[in-house]
Structure formats: structure tokens, C-alpha cells
Design an enzyme around this catalytic site. Structure first.
Site, short mmCIF file in Angstrom:
data_model
loop_
_atom_site.label_atom_id
_atom_site.label_comp_id
_atom_site.label_asym_id
_atom_site.label_seq_id
_atom_site.Cartn_x
_atom_site.Cartn_y
_atom_site.Cartn_z
N GLU A 113 0.83 -1.21 0.00
CA GLU A 113 0.00 0.00 0.00
C GLU A 113 0.87 1.26 0.00
O GLU A 113 0.52 2.26 -0.63
CB GLU A 113 -0.94 -0.04 1.21
N GLU A 133 -3.33 -10.05 4.37
CA GLU A 133 -4.08 -9.70 5.57
C GLU A 133 -5.08 -10.78 6.01
O GLU A 133 -5.25 -11.02 7.20
CB GLU A 133 -4.83 -8.37 5.36
#
Length: 255
Positions: A113, A133
């Protein structure tokens, strides 16, 4: 001590993740430092380009430090860890300077990210990208399902987020996510940054604003920034300010 370091060498600034013992994973302090450095860079007009790199480790950035967020309450996790991280990465994405991520090793979760928040990316051949995640019971929180999906095809993001597949440097480059695959990503990034010396800083900044407005990156702010720059250079603006300061009725020339 872990941190994010800022160094400026002439016209090139470098933001460097420095937490190699934890694969450069983000801690709360590192997020705060990144936020502060972005504020500094916005006011540093001598800088023409910002490179985001990392201290040598097995990963460019392994994401967020699980120990740091694992004990947070659901409220603190959502309100502070996720929202603060999102806000700070948005701030990096919206820097007026061009930004290059030099990805020398794996970029997972928050590390991916972070790289996604940069304008372009250069990857080492061995580097891979991942959104792991769901393997620890959470979901991407710092734009992994939003900004990344504007840069990669939706099915590819689903491969990564839902099925845990890694994206190789070669495939990332073929998909346009990485600008180049290089044995020395930071050196390549610096060579790219050097080419900005022959371009107009103002034109580069405005071009970035226009592109961001086109793809929805803070569109309203970008449109108003462009409008503000246009009117700010006008004789009407100068007349309005002078009339206000001298308590008289303005006579706008219309130019």
C-alpha cells in the site's frame, strides 16, 4: 530504534524505512514520522522528486507490525490504526512532488500500500507483492482494496487479497504497476529523478494534479488547487487583495 528517515541530497529527497529487524514493518511511531516528513516535504521547494526506499532486509516492507496493532481494541484499531494510516498514506500520494518507490525486496500488506501511494515503482527481480491480511484475520486497510484496484485489474487484486497469491516483479511490470524491473531499484529511481532536472517544476506539479483529478485521487481538492493556481496569478486577485487591505471598492480588470 525503528523509524522513517528523511534525507535531502540536492533536488532529491529520500524517505527510508528503517526497521530491518522486523522486515521494515510499520509501527505507530513510523506512521507519525512519515506524516511529519510529508509535511516537511510539502514546504521544501528545492526538492524535485521523492524516493521511497528501505534499509536492507528480506522485505522492502512486510506491512504493519502485528504486535503493534494486535492488542488494540476494535475501536482503536478502526479509528486510529486504520484511519490514521489511510490518512498518512493519502498524504504521501498527494505530495506535489513526483514520488518513486524503490522496491528492493518483498512488499506485503502495508508495504504494498505504501508503494501504491507513490507515482511510479521500480522493482528488483526477486521482489514480490502480496496482500496477506486475510491470513491473520483482517483485511487491507491502507488503500489496498481501493487505490490498488485503480492500478491493477480487479481479478489480480482478488487473486492477491482473497487467494493469497503473490505478484512477481515481471508480472507487475507487464501489468503496468511497476515502471521497470532493475537489479538496483534505488539507483534506477535516482536516475529517473535526475531526468526531472530538465523539466518545469510547476508544469510537473500541475500535470500530477490533472492526472490525479482524472483518476479520482482527491478529485475535489485537485480541481480547486488548479482553479486556485489559475486565479491566484490573475490581476483580479491582486486587485481584490489590495482593495481589501486599503479598505476601498475593488475595480477588477478581468484578467
Amino acid at each position: 530504534m525503528s523509524g522513517v528517515d528523511l534525507s535531502i541530497d540536492g533536488a532529491v529527497a529520500t524517505l527510508r524505512l528503517d526497521n530491518p529487524d522486523k522486515l521494515n514493518a510499520f509501527t505507530p511511531d513510523m506512521l507519525t514520522q512519515l506524516d511529519q516528513h510529508c509535511a516537511t516535504l510539502e514546504r521544501e521547494r528545492s526538492v524535485r522528486c521523492v524516493i521511497v526506499a528501505a534499509q536492507p532486509a528480506k522485505a522492502f516492507c512486510a506491512g504493519a507490525d502485528i504486535i503493534a496493532w494486535g492488542a488494540l481494541s476494535p475501536f482503536d484499531f478502526a479509528r486510529h490504526w486504520v484511519r490514521d494510516g489511510h490518512r498518512i498514506f493519502d498524504r504521501l500520494a498527494r505530495l506535489s512532488h513526483p514520488t518513486i518507490a524503490a522496491i528492493g525486496a518483498h512488499a506485503f500488506g502495508g508495504g504494498l500500500e505504501l508503494a501504491t501511494a507513490c507515482d511510479i515503482r521500480v522493482m528488483a527481480p526477486r521482489a514480490t507483492l502480496a496482500l496477506p491480511e486475510t491470513q491473520v484475520g483482517i483485511v487491507p486497510g491502507w488503500s489496498g482494496t481501493q487505490r490498488l484496484t485503480r492500478l491493477l485489474p480487479e481479478p489480480v487484486v482478488k487473486e492477491m487479497a482473497l487467494f493469497g497469491r503473490r505478484l512477481s516483479a515481471e508480472r507487475a511490470c507487464a501489468l503496468g504497476f511497476a515502471a521497470e524491473v532493475s537489479d538496483d531499484p534505488e539507483a534506477t529511481a535516482r536516475a529517473m529523478a535526475g531526468k526531472l532536472a530538465g523539466t518545469s517544476p510547476m508544469a510537473t506539479e500541475v500535470a500530477k494534479y490533472q492526472i490525479h483529478a482524472a483518476v479520482g485521487e482527491d478529485r475535489s481538492a485537485m480541481i480547486e488547487a488548479l482553479g486556485g493556481a489559475m486565479i491566484g496569478a490573475s490581476a483580479d486577485k491582486a486587485e481584490g487583495v489590495d482593495a481589501f487591505a486599503n479598505k476601498r471598492t475593488p475595480e477588477f480588470p478581468g484578467r
